[in-house]
Write a protein that holds these residues in place. Structure first.
Motif, mmCIF file in Angstrom:
data_model
loop_
_atom_site.group_PDB
_atom_site.id
_atom_site.type_symbol
_atom_site.label_atom_id
_atom_site.label_comp_id
_atom_site.label_asym_id
_atom_site.label_seq_id
_atom_site.Cartn_x
_atom_site.Cartn_y
_atom_site.Cartn_z
ATOM 1 N N THR A 71 0.827 -1.207 0.000
ATOM 2 C CA THR A 71 0.000 0.000 0.000
ATOM 3 C C THR A 71 0.862 1.258 0.000
ATOM 4 O OG1 THR A 71 -0.162 -0.069 2.431
ATOM 5 C CG2 THR A 71 -1.910 -1.163 1.167
ATOM 6 N N ARG A 72 2.008 1.179 0.649
ATOM 7 C CA ARG A 72 2.905 2.342 0.671
ATOM 8 C C ARG A 72 3.411 2.658 -0.731
ATOM 9 N NH1 ARG A 72 9.093 2.277 2.382
ATOM 10 N NH2 ARG A 72 9.384 4.369 3.249
ATOM 11 N N LEU A 73 3.865 1.642 -1.457
ATOM 12 C CA LEU A 73 4.345 1.859 -2.820
ATOM 13 C C LEU A 73 3.237 2.413 -3.708
ATOM 14 C CD1 LEU A 73 6.588 -1.287 -3.391
ATOM 15 C CD2 LEU A 73 7.339 1.091 -3.542
ATOM 16 N N HIS A 74 2.018 1.940 -3.487
ATOM 17 C CA HIS A 74 0.911 2.437 -4.304
ATOM 18 C C HIS A 74 0.685 3.924 -4.046
ATOM 19 C CE1 HIS A 74 -2.661 2.440 -6.717
ATOM 20 N NE2 HIS A 74 -3.360 2.929 -5.704
ATOM 21 N N PHE A 107 2.971 6.125 -3.172
ATOM 22 C CA PHE A 107 4.032 6.815 -3.907
ATOM 23 C C PHE A 107 3.627 6.996 -5.370
ATOM 24 C CE2 PHE A 107 7.246 5.199 -0.680
ATOM 25 C CZ PHE A 107 7.617 6.457 -0.236
ATOM 26 N N VAL A 108 3.076 5.940 -5.947
ATOM 27 C CA VAL A 108 2.742 5.958 -7.375
ATOM 28 C C VAL A 108 1.656 6.978 -7.672
ATOM 29 C CG1 VAL A 108 1.703 4.590 -9.238
ATOM 30 C CG2 VAL A 108 3.497 3.591 -7.804
ATOM 31 N N ILE A 109 0.575 6.976 -6.888
ATOM 32 C CA ILE A 109 -0.550 7.852 -7.226
ATOM 33 C C ILE A 109 -0.276 9.308 -6.846
ATOM 34 C CG2 ILE A 109 -2.234 5.992 -7.054
ATOM 35 C CD1 ILE A 109 -3.079 7.074 -4.349
ATOM 36 N N MET A 110 0.691 9.552 -5.944
ATOM 37 C CA MET A 110 0.968 10.925 -5.523
ATOM 38 C C MET A 110 1.955 11.641 -6.426
ATOM 39 S SD MET A 110 1.254 11.012 -1.355
ATOM 40 C CE MET A 110 1.473 12.799 -1.367
ATOM 41 N N SER A 111 2.871 10.908 -7.056
ATOM 42 C CA SER A 111 4.094 11.518 -7.569
ATOM 43 C C SER A 111 4.023 11.848 -9.052
ATOM 44 C CB SER A 111 5.275 10.575 -7.309
ATOM 45 O OG SER A 111 5.333 10.220 -5.940
ATOM 46 N N ASP A 112 4.674 12.950 -9.399
ATOM 47 C CA ASP A 112 4.812 13.362 -10.794
ATOM 48 C C ASP A 112 6.197 13.059 -11.339
ATOM 49 O OD1 ASP A 112 2.182 14.876 -11.184
ATOM 50 O OD2 ASP A 112 2.986 15.811 -9.381
ATOM 51 N N ALA A 113 7.151 12.801 -10.462
ATOM 52 C CA ALA A 113 8.515 12.470 -10.867
ATOM 53 C C ALA A 113 9.174 11.700 -9.732
ATOM 54 C CB ALA A 113 9.317 13.729 -11.188
ATOM 55 N N PHE A 114 10.181 10.899 -10.091
ATOM 56 C CA PHE A 114 10.890 10.078 -9.118
ATOM 57 C C PHE A 114 12.396 10.293 -9.271
ATOM 58 C CE2 PHE A 114 6.899 8.050 -10.125
ATOM 59 C CZ PHE A 114 6.397 7.684 -8.881
ATOM 60 N N VAL A 115 13.053 10.547 -8.143
ATOM 61 C CA VAL A 115 14.512 10.689 -8.125
ATOM 62 C C VAL A 115 15.057 9.654 -7.149
ATOM 63 C CG1 VAL A 115 16.452 12.204 -7.605
ATOM 64 C CG2 VAL A 115 14.384 13.158 -8.648
ATOM 65 N N VAL A 116 16.040 8.886 -7.600
ATOM 66 C CA VAL A 116 16.618 7.830 -6.779
ATOM 67 C C VAL A 116 18.053 8.204 -6.433
ATOM 68 C CG1 VAL A 116 17.068 5.362 -6.573
ATOM 69 C CG2 VAL A 116 15.179 6.169 -8.008
ATOM 70 N N VAL A 117 18.335 8.279 -5.145
ATOM 71 C CA VAL A 117 19.686 8.569 -4.667
ATOM 72 C C VAL A 117 20.236 7.280 -4.048
ATOM 73 C CG1 VAL A 117 19.189 11.016 -4.361
ATOM 74 C CG2 VAL A 117 18.752 9.452 -2.471
ATOM 75 N N PRO A 118 21.504 7.241 -3.656
ATOM 76 C CA PRO A 118 22.078 5.984 -3.169
ATOM 77 C C PRO A 118 21.228 5.304 -2.092
ATOM 78 C CG PRO A 118 23.820 7.570 -3.498
ATOM 79 C CD PRO A 118 22.534 8.296 -3.745
ATOM 80 N N GLY A 119 21.068 4.007 -2.244
ATOM 81 C CA GLY A 119 20.254 3.254 -1.299
ATOM 82 C C GLY A 119 20.504 1.767 -1.416
ATOM 83 N N GLY A 120 19.890 1.015 -0.526
ATOM 84 C CA GLY A 120 20.080 -0.425 -0.479
ATOM 85 C C GLY A 120 18.950 -1.186 -1.135
ATOM 86 N N ILE A 121 18.629 -2.347 -0.557
ATOM 87 C CA ILE A 121 17.652 -3.238 -1.168
ATOM 88 C C ILE A 121 16.278 -2.581 -1.273
ATOM 89 C CG2 ILE A 121 16.423 -5.423 -0.845
ATOM 90 C CD1 ILE A 121 19.022 -6.507 0.427
ATOM 91 N N GLY A 122 15.858 -1.861 -0.233
ATOM 92 C CA GLY A 122 14.550 -1.206 -0.277
ATOM 93 C C GLY A 122 14.470 -0.167 -1.382
ATOM 94 N N THR A 123 15.532 0.606 -1.531
ATOM 95 C CA THR A 123 15.562 1.626 -2.578
ATOM 96 C C THR A 123 15.540 0.998 -3.960
ATOM 97 O OG1 THR A 123 16.811 3.106 -1.120
ATOM 98 C CG2 THR A 123 16.864 3.600 -3.473
ATOM 99 N N VAL A 124 16.279 -0.105 -4.126
ATOM 100 C CA VAL A 124 16.287 -0.797 -5.416
ATOM 101 C C VAL A 124 14.900 -1.374 -5.712
ATOM 102 C CG1 VAL A 124 17.250 -2.739 -6.703
ATOM 103 C CG2 VAL A 124 18.751 -1.265 -5.361
ATOM 104 N N LEU A 125 14.240 -1.916 -4.690
ATOM 105 C CA LEU A 125 12.880 -2.427 -4.866
ATOM 106 C C LEU A 125 11.957 -1.327 -5.374
ATOM 107 C CD1 LEU A 125 10.475 -4.414 -4.370
ATOM 108 C CD2 LEU A 125 10.423 -3.547 -2.028
ATOM 109 N N GLU A 126 12.010 -0.162 -4.749
ATOM 110 C CA GLU A 126 11.161 0.949 -5.155
ATOM 111 C C GLU A 126 11.478 1.383 -6.586
ATOM 112 O OE1 GLU A 126 10.879 2.671 -0.574
ATOM 113 O OE2 GLU A 126 12.486 3.302 -1.929
ATOM 114 N N THR A 127 12.764 1.413 -6.909
ATOM 115 C CA THR A 127 13.183 1.807 -8.257
ATOM 116 C C THR A 127 12.648 0.855 -9.305
ATOM 117 O OG1 THR A 127 15.216 2.753 -7.342
ATOM 118 C CG2 THR A 127 15.191 2.290 -9.704
#
Length: 256
Positions: free
Chosen positions: A139-142, A144-164
């Motif tokens: 539900t959290r990822l969803h 992010f999807v419905i709220m956002s107009d753009a996505f920026v990914v900065v250094p991160g681990g497994i969770g960040t890669v999952l979101e990306t």
């Protein structure tokens, strides 16, 4: 067959009949998922604010140069009038919320955090001005999807890669607008995209299309990401003005 199913539904079931109870529970859960699937089809009819989600590690300390760069990135986006959205936790999420909160004191933009309940993370960081809480990553990822107009990914681990990868896949299957930016900052993501290119585009059995690998935009610096967002934000504002003008013209036509 349909009459038999209706008759069966109308019958009372004893809790001692384990098979019948299991059938009811399974059917009920599947029906709940259908409700969830229908709800996920809903989208805001209009957006008054442009929102940039920044995905990044919870582990990066405050004295790291990366922390400072992410903070500067978020401050600049906020000064442009963008809301900044993060996972609401510590590390680079806090850096982004802190930068956005500092620049947003005038009230032009907001610093947003979308949290998930984890046993080993702190509460929402103190720079989040608007917080949302979730029990599941789904539900959290969803949100992010419905709220956002753009996505920026900065250094991160497994969770960040999952979101990306989640956003990458949604762009691939056109569940997000084609022009939605997915910007990956840093050399670590060059390797991720090259891995996908090498192993997913093998001629003997391609696992993706060449254009799929071009979806994420890899950049080296925060300034390059800001340039991309600035251009997309400008197009978004132009579209908003066009939509508002069309709405006014439509209302004028009705009145006349």
């Amino acid at each position: 067959m349909a009459k038999e199913q209706l008759k069966r539904k109308a019958e009372l079931v004893s809790l001692a009949d384990e098979d019948a109870v299991k059938d009811i529970l399974v059917g009920t859960v599947l029906n709940l998922w259908e409700v969830v699937n229908n709800l996920t089809r809903l989208r805001p009819s209009k957006k008054e604010r442009y929102k940039v989600t920044i995905f990044g590690s919870a582990r990066v300390p405050k004295d790291s140069w990366v922390f400072g760069e992410v903070k500067r990135l978020a401050r600049t986006l906020s000064e442009m009038g963008c809301d900044v959205v993060t996972g609401g936790g510590p590390g680079l999420m806090q850096a982004a919320n802190e930068g956005a909160a500092e620049a947003g004191k005038s009230g032009r933009s907001r610093s947003v955090g979308i949290r998930v309940d984890l046993p080993f993370e702190q509460d929402v960081n103190p720079f989040v001005q608007q917080a949302f809480e979730h029990r599941t990553f789904f539900t959290r990822l969803h949100q992010f999807v419905i709220m956002s107009d753009a996505f920026v990914v900065v250094p991160g681990g497994i969770g960040t890669v999952l979101e990306t990868l989640m956003i990458w896949q949604l762009l691939q299957v056109r569940h997000l607008e084609d022009r939605t930016p997915l910007i990956l900052i840093g050399k670590m993501y060059d390797g991720l995209v090259e891995w996908a290119r090498e192993y997913m585009l093998r001629p003997e059995f391609p696992l993706a299309n060449p254009e799929d690998i071009e979806i994420p935009l890899c950049v080296n610096t925060a300034d390059e990401a800001i340039t991309v967002i600035r251009k997309h934000h400008s197009l978004w504002r132009r579209a908003q003005r066009t939509r508002k003008a069309g709405a006014r013209n439509s209302q004028g036509g009705i009145k006349s």
